[in-house]
Design a protein around this motif. Structure first.
Motif, mmCIF file in Angstrom:
data_model
loop_
_atom_site.group_PDB
_atom_site.id
_atom_site.type_symbol
_atom_site.label_atom_id
_atom_site.label_comp_id
_atom_site.label_asym_id
_atom_site.label_seq_id
_atom_site.Cartn_x
_atom_site.Cartn_y
_atom_site.Cartn_z
ATOM 1 N N PHE A 115 32.818 33.106 37.659
ATOM 2 C CA PHE A 115 34.216 32.994 37.209
ATOM 3 C C PHE A 115 34.353 31.842 36.217
ATOM 4 N N ALA A 120 50.130 40.962 47.690
ATOM 5 C CA ALA A 120 50.642 39.874 46.849
ATOM 6 C C ALA A 120 49.514 39.181 46.086
ATOM 7 N N CYS A 121 48.288 39.413 46.497
ATOM 8 C CA CYS A 121 47.130 38.756 45.883
ATOM 9 C C CYS A 121 46.301 39.734 45.038
ATOM 10 N N LEU A 150 47.580 37.174 57.028
ATOM 11 C CA LEU A 150 46.790 37.313 55.803
ATOM 12 C C LEU A 150 45.398 36.714 55.984
ATOM 13 N N SER A 172 40.460 25.865 36.769
ATOM 14 C CA SER A 172 41.022 24.630 36.220
ATOM 15 C C SER A 172 40.127 23.454 36.626
ATOM 16 N N PRO A 197 39.453 34.422 40.647
ATOM 17 C CA PRO A 197 38.078 34.707 41.070
ATOM 18 C C PRO A 197 38.028 35.707 42.222
ATOM 19 N N MET A 218 46.762 28.678 39.506
ATOM 20 C CA MET A 218 47.120 29.918 40.213
ATOM 21 C C MET A 218 48.636 30.090 40.225
ATOM 22 N N ARG A 254 32.904 28.362 51.152
ATOM 23 C CA ARG A 254 32.635 28.112 49.732
ATOM 24 C C ARG A 254 33.384 26.849 49.319
ATOM 25 N N LEU A 290 47.835 28.293 50.907
ATOM 26 C CA LEU A 290 48.823 29.367 50.841
ATOM 27 C C LEU A 290 50.246 28.854 51.013
ATOM 28 N N CYS A 295 45.532 39.946 41.271
ATOM 29 C CA CYS A 295 44.722 38.891 40.650
ATOM 30 C C CYS A 295 43.352 38.695 41.297
ATOM 31 N N MET A 340 53.487 30.829 50.420
ATOM 32 C CA MET A 340 54.032 31.634 51.524
ATOM 33 C C MET A 340 54.533 30.670 52.577
ATOM 34 N N LEU A 350 34.474 33.862 50.683
ATOM 35 C CA LEU A 350 35.326 32.683 50.495
ATOM 36 C C LEU A 350 35.122 31.597 51.555
#
Ligand code: HEC
Length: 235
Positions: free
Chosen positions: A66, A34-35, A115, A70, A50, A101, A58, A89, A38, A106, A55
């Motif tokens: 990137f 699902a990700c 996930l 926004s 990005p 995004m 960060r 999520l 992108c 979910m 991750l």
């Protein structure tokens, strides 16, 4: 008896995510589809979103390679960890209003745990994920679009390598290196660029089918300057 049941329900309700069942990374890898349209897991391989490599730990909106974050995400002050990613999520818009995004969230906590279990391993530095969700599809048939499945456009079949494009009235005619010419209604052909290492060679744009019906396609150039030079207006 009734009281005991209520106590059990209340206890379960208050269980924090850290006490919940640990996620199943193998199931999480499936959920990552699902990700994957992108987000890549390769360092600095950015698509619509990005790269997610590195991750954990960060700050949100700070991957320097990137360019399309926004202001909302950049100024959110969020540090990504198990808890903040779980919140993100569930509903990204509620957590960071006006972020860009396009994902509705979910709702299933088990799926989120799966996930995150997968992502936590796959985004560690040195993890070189085999993008199994990524399908290599060659030729014009079967391309479904979606950034995650884009092949390297420097290694394309002659059927995808564009030699010439003409424009006459409302029609583009695209000739490929296998000698075939296909006609497209002008509103069904898109022109794009890909400047990344997976983009086409200069002067050798690639044509990719778009959508299911075979009447639409995109021609991907190395630079925007090439687009005008390449297209010959003649009948
Ligand atoms: C249709 C495209 C799209 C999909 C699908 C998508 N994302 Fe995103 N994602 C983005 C974009 C665009 C941003 C940047 C948002 C912003 O700057 O407001 C983003 C940002 C993020 C960030 C913040 C990264 C950072 O550097 O701060 C995380 C984490 C993330 N996405 C995770 C996911 C996960 C996990 C999924 C799958 C469940 C997913 N995304 C699905 C496009 C997408």
């Amino acid at each position: 008896m009734k009281r005991n049941l209520i106590i059990v329900l209340v206890t379960v309700g208050f269980m924090s995510p850290s006490l919940a069942e640990p996620g199943d990374a193998a199931r999480g890898q499936q959920d990552f589809r699902a990700c994957a349209a992108c987000h890549s897991l390769e360092p600095d391989r950015n698509m619509t979103g990005p790269s997610l490599a590195g991750l954990w730990g960060r700050k949100a909106g700070t991957l320097s390679s990137f360019d399309r974050y926004s202001d909302a995400l950049k100024s959110s002050g969020i540090l990504w960890n198990d808890q903040t990613l779980d919140q993100w999520l569930i509903n990204p818009q509620r957590m960071v209003p006006d972020n860009v995004m396009p994902f509705e969230g979910m709702k299933n906590s088990g799926a989120r745990a799966d996930l995150l279990a997968f992502l936590k391993e796959a985004t560690k530095s040195g993890a070189t994920p085999k993008q199994s969700a990524r399908t290599q599809m060659n030729g014009m048939g079967g391309m479904m679009g979606g950034g995650g499945s884009d092949p390297n456009l420097k290694k394309i079949e002659p059927a995808q390598k564009v030699k010439a494009i003409t424009y006459c009235r409302d029609t583009y005619r695209v000739t490929t290196a296998d000698g075939k010419t296909r006609a497209f209604w002008e509103r069904n052909l898109r022109f794009k660029t890909d400047s990344s290492k997976d983009g086409p060679e200069a002067g050798a744009p690639a044509i990719m089918a778009a959508g299911m019906m075979g009447d639409r396609a995109a021609v991907i150039f190395a630079t925007p300057e090439e687009i005008g030079r390449f297209i010959q207006s003649r009948c």
